[in-house]
Scaffold this motif. Structure first.
Motif, PDB file in Angstrom:
ATOM      1  N   TYR A 178      -5.093  -1.920  13.474  1.00 10.10           N
ATOM      2  CA  TYR A 178      -5.563  -1.746  14.847  1.00 10.10           C
ATOM      3  C   TYR A 178      -4.484  -1.222  15.785  1.00 10.10           C
ATOM      4  CZ  TYR A 178      -9.659  -4.185  13.140  1.00 10.10           C
ATOM      5  OH  TYR A 178     -10.778  -4.538  12.419  1.00 10.10           O
ATOM      6  N   ALA A 179      -3.246  -1.696  15.626  1.00 17.43           N
ATOM      7  CA  ALA A 179      -2.177  -1.248  16.529  1.00 17.43           C
ATOM      8  C   ALA A 179      -1.740   0.171  16.213  1.00 17.43           C
ATOM      9  CB  ALA A 179      -0.976  -2.195  16.436  1.00 17.43           C
ATOM     10  N   ASP A 180      -1.806   0.541  14.928  1.00 17.91           N
ATOM     11  CA  ASP A 180      -1.380   1.876  14.517  1.00 17.91           C
ATOM     12  C   ASP A 180      -2.568   2.796  14.263  1.00 17.91           C
ATOM     13  OD1 ASP A 180       0.582   3.765  13.938  1.00 17.91           O
ATOM     14  OD2 ASP A 180       0.587   3.280  11.793  1.00 17.91           O
ATOM     15  N   ASP A 181      -3.773   2.302  14.584  1.00 15.42           N
ATOM     16  CA  ASP A 181      -4.986   3.088  14.380  1.00 15.42           C
ATOM     17  C   ASP A 181      -5.059   3.618  12.949  1.00 15.42           C
ATOM     18  OD1 ASP A 181      -7.409   4.224  14.994  1.00 15.42           O
ATOM     19  OD2 ASP A 181      -6.544   6.050  15.844  1.00 15.42           O
ATOM     20  N   ASP A 182      -4.858   2.688  11.996  1.00 13.48           N
ATOM     21  CA  ASP A 182      -4.847   3.049  10.578  1.00 13.48           C
ATOM     22  C   ASP A 182      -5.812   2.127   9.820  1.00 13.48           C
ATOM     23  OD1 ASP A 182      -4.306   3.948   8.056  1.00 13.48           O
ATOM     24  OD2 ASP A 182      -2.312   3.039   7.912  1.00 13.48           O
ATOM     25  N   PRO A 183      -7.119   2.351   9.966  1.00 13.88           N
ATOM     26  CA  PRO A 183      -8.107   1.457   9.353  1.00 13.88           C
ATOM     27  C   PRO A 183      -8.086   1.451   7.840  1.00 13.88           C
ATOM     28  CG  PRO A 183      -9.156   3.428  10.232  1.00 13.88           C
ATOM     29  CD  PRO A 183      -7.730   3.466  10.709  1.00 13.88           C
ATOM     30  N   THR A 184      -7.398   2.395   7.225  1.00  4.45           N
ATOM     31  CA  THR A 184      -7.360   2.444   5.757  1.00  4.45           C
ATOM     32  C   THR A 184      -6.242   1.591   5.163  1.00  4.45           C
ATOM     33  OG1 THR A 184      -5.917   4.403   5.755  1.00  4.45           O
ATOM     34  CG2 THR A 184      -8.304   4.786   5.813  1.00  4.45           C
ATOM     35  N   GLN A 185      -5.412   0.995   6.006  1.00  2.00           N
ATOM     36  CA  GLN A 185      -4.314   0.169   5.490  1.00  2.00           C
ATOM     37  C   GLN A 185      -4.888  -0.956   4.623  1.00  2.00           C
ATOM     38  OE1 GLN A 185      -1.063   0.548   5.694  1.00  2.00           O
ATOM     39  NE2 GLN A 185      -0.461  -1.400   4.778  1.00  2.00           N
ATOM     40  N   PRO A 186      -4.543  -0.985   3.317  1.00  2.00           N
ATOM     41  CA  PRO A 186      -5.162  -1.981   2.431  1.00  2.00           C
ATOM     42  C   PRO A 186      -4.455  -3.333   2.502  1.00  2.00           C
ATOM     43  CG  PRO A 186      -3.694  -0.585   1.170  1.00  2.00           C
ATOM     44  CD  PRO A 186      -3.663  -0.052   2.587  1.00  2.00           C
ATOM     45  N   ILE A 187      -5.188  -4.388   2.195  1.00  2.00           N
ATOM     46  CA  ILE A 187      -4.586  -5.706   2.024  1.00  2.00           C
ATOM     47  C   ILE A 187      -4.145  -5.813   0.574  1.00  2.00           C
ATOM     48  CG2 ILE A 187      -5.000  -8.196   2.025  1.00  2.00           C
ATOM     49  CD1 ILE A 187      -7.056  -7.783   4.206  1.00  2.00           C
ATOM     50  N   SER A 188      -2.846  -5.903   0.358  1.00  2.00           N
ATOM     51  CA  SER A 188      -2.327  -5.953  -0.998  1.00  2.00           C
ATOM     52  C   SER A 188      -1.241  -7.010  -1.084  1.00  2.00           C
ATOM     53  CB  SER A 188      -1.759  -4.590  -1.408  1.00  2.00           C
ATOM     54  OG  SER A 188      -1.136  -4.685  -2.680  1.00  2.00           O
ATOM     55  N   LEU A 189      -1.532  -8.113  -1.770  1.00  2.00           N
ATOM     56  CA  LEU A 189      -0.545  -9.171  -1.919  1.00  2.00           C
ATOM     57  C   LEU A 189       0.555  -8.787  -2.898  1.00  2.00           C
ATOM     58  CD1 LEU A 189      -2.846 -12.335  -1.977  1.00  2.00           C
ATOM     59  CD2 LEU A 189      -1.700 -11.254  -0.041  1.00  2.00           C
ATOM     60  N   LEU A 190       0.356  -7.693  -3.605  1.00  2.00           N
ATOM     61  CA  LEU A 190       1.386  -7.224  -4.537  1.00  2.00           C
ATOM     62  C   LEU A 190       2.344  -6.238  -3.891  1.00  2.00           C
ATOM     63  CD1 LEU A 190      -0.688  -6.686  -7.816  1.00  2.00           C
ATOM     64  CD2 LEU A 190       0.818  -8.604  -7.227  1.00  2.00           C
ATOM     65  N   ASP A 191       2.044  -5.819  -2.682  1.00  2.00           N
ATOM     66  CA  ASP A 191       2.888  -4.825  -2.015  1.00  2.00           C
ATOM     67  C   ASP A 191       3.286  -5.347  -0.638  1.00  2.00           C
ATOM     68  OD1 ASP A 191       4.241  -2.558  -1.348  1.00  2.00           O
ATOM     69  OD2 ASP A 191       2.468  -1.330  -0.972  1.00  2.00           O
ATOM     70  N   PRO A 192       4.324  -6.182  -0.549  1.00  2.00           N
ATOM     71  CA  PRO A 192       4.722  -6.774   0.736  1.00  2.00           C
ATOM     72  C   PRO A 192       4.972  -5.697   1.776  1.00  2.00           C
ATOM     73  CG  PRO A 192       5.953  -7.760  -1.077  1.00  2.00           C
ATOM     74  CD  PRO A 192       5.236  -6.579  -1.634  1.00  2.00           C
ATOM     75  N   TRP A 193       4.449  -5.947   2.978  1.00  2.00           N
ATOM     76  CA  TRP A 193       4.618  -4.984   4.054  1.00  2.00           C
ATOM     77  C   TRP A 193       5.602  -5.517   5.081  1.00  2.00           C
ATOM     78  CZ3 TRP A 193       3.330  -4.278   9.366  1.00  2.00           C
ATOM     79  CH2 TRP A 193       3.394  -2.961   9.802  1.00  2.00           C
ATOM     80  N   TYR A 194       6.608  -4.723   5.377  1.00  2.00           N
ATOM     81  CA  TYR A 194       7.614  -5.030   6.386  1.00  2.00           C
ATOM     82  C   TYR A 194       8.391  -6.300   6.051  1.00  2.00           C
ATOM     83  CZ  TYR A 194       9.750  -4.687  11.030  1.00  2.00           C
ATOM     84  OH  TYR A 194      10.634  -4.560  12.071  1.00  2.00           O
ATOM     85  N   LEU A 195       8.315  -7.343   6.865  1.00  2.00           N
ATOM     86  CA  LEU A 195       9.213  -8.485   6.715  1.00  2.00           C
ATOM     87  C   LEU A 195       8.822  -9.464   5.617  1.00  2.00           C
ATOM     88  CD1 LEU A 195       9.727  -9.360  10.489  1.00  2.00           C
ATOM     89  CD2 LEU A 195      11.119  -7.884   9.043  1.00  2.00           C
ATOM     90  N   THR A 196       7.599  -9.377   5.128  1.00  2.00           N
ATOM     91  CA  THR A 196       7.146 -10.391   4.177  1.00  2.00           C
ATOM     92  C   THR A 196       7.835 -10.317   2.822  1.00  2.00           C
ATOM     93  OG1 THR A 196       5.290  -8.962   3.557  1.00  2.00           O
ATOM     94  CG2 THR A 196       4.894 -10.616   5.272  1.00  2.00           C
ATOM     95  N   TRP A 197       8.581  -9.259   2.567  1.00  2.00           N
ATOM     96  CA  TRP A 197       9.292  -9.155   1.294  1.00  2.00           C
ATOM     97  C   TRP A 197      10.231 -10.335   1.081  1.00  2.00           C
ATOM     98  CZ3 TRP A 197      14.513  -9.311   0.600  1.00  2.00           C
ATOM     99  CH2 TRP A 197      15.309  -9.136   1.731  1.00  2.00           C
ATOM    100  N   PHE A 198      10.794 -10.868   2.183  1.00  2.00           N
ATOM    101  CA  PHE A 198      11.760 -11.957   2.051  1.00  2.00           C
ATOM    102  C   PHE A 198      11.116 -13.219   1.485  1.00  2.00           C
ATOM    103  CE2 PHE A 198      14.140 -15.580   3.939  1.00  2.00           C
ATOM    104  CZ  PHE A 198      15.325 -15.389   3.243  1.00  2.00           C
ATOM    105  N   LEU A 199       9.859 -13.479   1.842  1.00  2.56           N
ATOM    106  CA  LEU A 199       9.174 -14.645   1.306  1.00  2.56           C
ATOM    107  C   LEU A 199       8.933 -14.496  -0.195  1.00  2.56           C
ATOM    108  CD1 LEU A 199       6.583 -15.341   4.149  1.00  2.56           C
ATOM    109  CD2 LEU A 199       8.813 -16.413   3.776  1.00  2.56           C
TER     110      LEU A 199
END
Length: 426
Positions: A172-193
């Motif tokens: 919604y913030a980047d107007d990118d409705p195709t961004q998938p939910i993927s628990l196998l591909d951490p996005w941005y800061l979640t890689w640390f977890l």
């Protein structure tokens, strides 16, 4: 981080047990030192509710302890809680401030060589420092049921929640409705977890091997020259940052005492100055992507042997600058010490503003941000925002996501049942 350390004496006290923090930078299990208050040791494996419920408390988040009455907690054992060590809380808070400031500097690096030099210097040590402390407080981690539960509720669950939250935010913030939910591909800061979850699960193995740090370095080197690893679970970062976690596992309390000596502090000044000058020179000549450790050498357009050289060189530089950073961390309680327990909140929550500022074009719309005075203002705003996000009101608001109790999801262990029976019979 972006898309783009026992006092010396005649008797040596045993190392305190470490709990399992979510962000990996725990606090209440700080060792006794000549600079820290001496309090009775809590029984091994116990946790205690800190004065400030930071990094989600009972889940074993950095700086936190268990909820009173939970398995192994002081309320259950009747033992006094161990005081937090101000040094480690101060280190965590200062590190998270540097993380936020570096994210704010990233859009400024294209037009300011000075900003790029600061950015590269801070990126050399801020995450290594964070990860090293995480490893240090993971030394007593084992496969005991209560610790595994905290690993799930304090790391795995927040990962799922924030991975989904970040995905919808980008849609919604980047107007990118195709961004998938993927628990196998951490996005941005979640890689640390993801990384912390994997590192902590492998802790028992690192306690068994004879040369853990060289072995972890060899793994990092191999990862840096293996482009086929791919992006799943951000394994490049997991493996390339691994040596800092293992180094933390091998740290002893007296090592932190050594780096806090006055002579080390004085020596750190010319070292930091030299690092800034080197970064100022290297800025136009190399890509800062090396510091993210998310790609192999080949993916960065370099020959394979560059991965070997850069991995070893960056590890040495990061270790030295991390020691210099620890040398200047205050040992006594400061106004911000209490915030060191809430750094996971600041880390995960500030990412929405950091990314939103790019999506909404703030740095393109306001040219004054790219001037020296503007860069200072941006730095101060980033520090203020992440400080606010580490405070108790924010923690109370987001505790459901950072430290869920989830008692319904786990079987009750025998120790907890025995305590309840003894309570009911008394």
């Amino acid at each position: 981080m972006t898309n783009s350390v026992q006092p010396h004496g005649r008797h040596r006290a045993p190392l305190p047990p470490a709990h399992v923090p979510a962000d990996g930078v725990p606090g209440p299990r700080a060792p006794q030192s000549t600079m820290a208050a001496t309090v009775p040791h809590a029984p091994a494996g116990t946790t205690a509710r800190p004065a400030f419920p930071g990094h989600p408390a009972s889940t074993g988040h950095p700086g936190s302890t268990g909820r009173p009455g939970t398995t192994g907690g002081p309320a259950a054992t009747g033992q006094p809680a161990k005081q937090r060590d101000s040094f480690f809380d101060n280190a965590k808070y200062l590190a998270i401030v540097l993380v936020a400031m570096a994210h704010a500097w990233e859009p400024l690096t294209d037009g300011s060589r000075a900003a790029e030099a600061l950015y590269m210097t801070v990126y050399t040590f801020h995450m290594p420092a964070f990860i090293l402390i995480s490893g240090y407080f993971s030394r007593s981690f084992d496969m005991r049921s209560d610790r595994l539960k905290r690993l799930v509720t304090g790391i795995a669950v927040p990962y799922v929640i924030f991975e989904v939250a970040y995905t919808f935010f980008k849609r919604y913030a980047d107007d990118d409705p195709t961004q998938p939910i993927s628990l196998l591909d951490p996005w941005y800061l979640t890689w640390f977890l993801v990384a912390l979850f994997v590192w902590r699960l492998t802790t028992p193995l690192w306690k068994l091997v004879r040369w853990p740090v060289p072995l972890s370095l060899a793994i990092a080197v191999l990862a840096s020259i293996s482009p086929d690893i791919g992006d799943d679970l951000d394994l490049q970062r997991v493996l390339q940052f691994l040596p800092f976690f293992v180094l933390g596992l091998c740290m002893k309390p007296e090592y932190f005492q050594l780096v806090r000596r006055r002579e080390v502090r004085l020596l750190s000044i010319p070292i930091f100055a030299s690092a800034l000058l080197l970064a100022y020179w290297a800025g136009p000549r190399m890509t800062s992507a090396w510091f993210y450790r998310r790609d192999s050498a080949q993916e960065l357009g370099a020959p394979w042997w560059a991965g070997v050289v850069m991995t070893l060189a960056l590890f040495g530089c990061s270790a030295i600058l991390t020691a210099c950073f620890f040398a200047w961390v205050p040992r006594r309680k400061m106004w911000f010490t209490v915030l060191g327990a809430g750094t996971l909140y600041g880390y995960l929550l500030h990412g929405f503003l950091a990314k939103g500022s790019r999506f909404w074009g703030w740095f393109e719309d306001y040219e004054w941000m790219h001037k020296p005075a503007g860069e200072i203002v941006v730095s101060l705003v980033a520090a203020a925002v992440v400080t606010l996000l580490c405070t108790p009101p924010v923690q109370r608001m987001f505790r459901f996501a950072m430290e869920p109790k989830m008692e319904w999801a786990f079987k009750r262990d025998a120790a907890a049942l025995a305590r309840e029976r003894s309570k009911s019979s008394s």
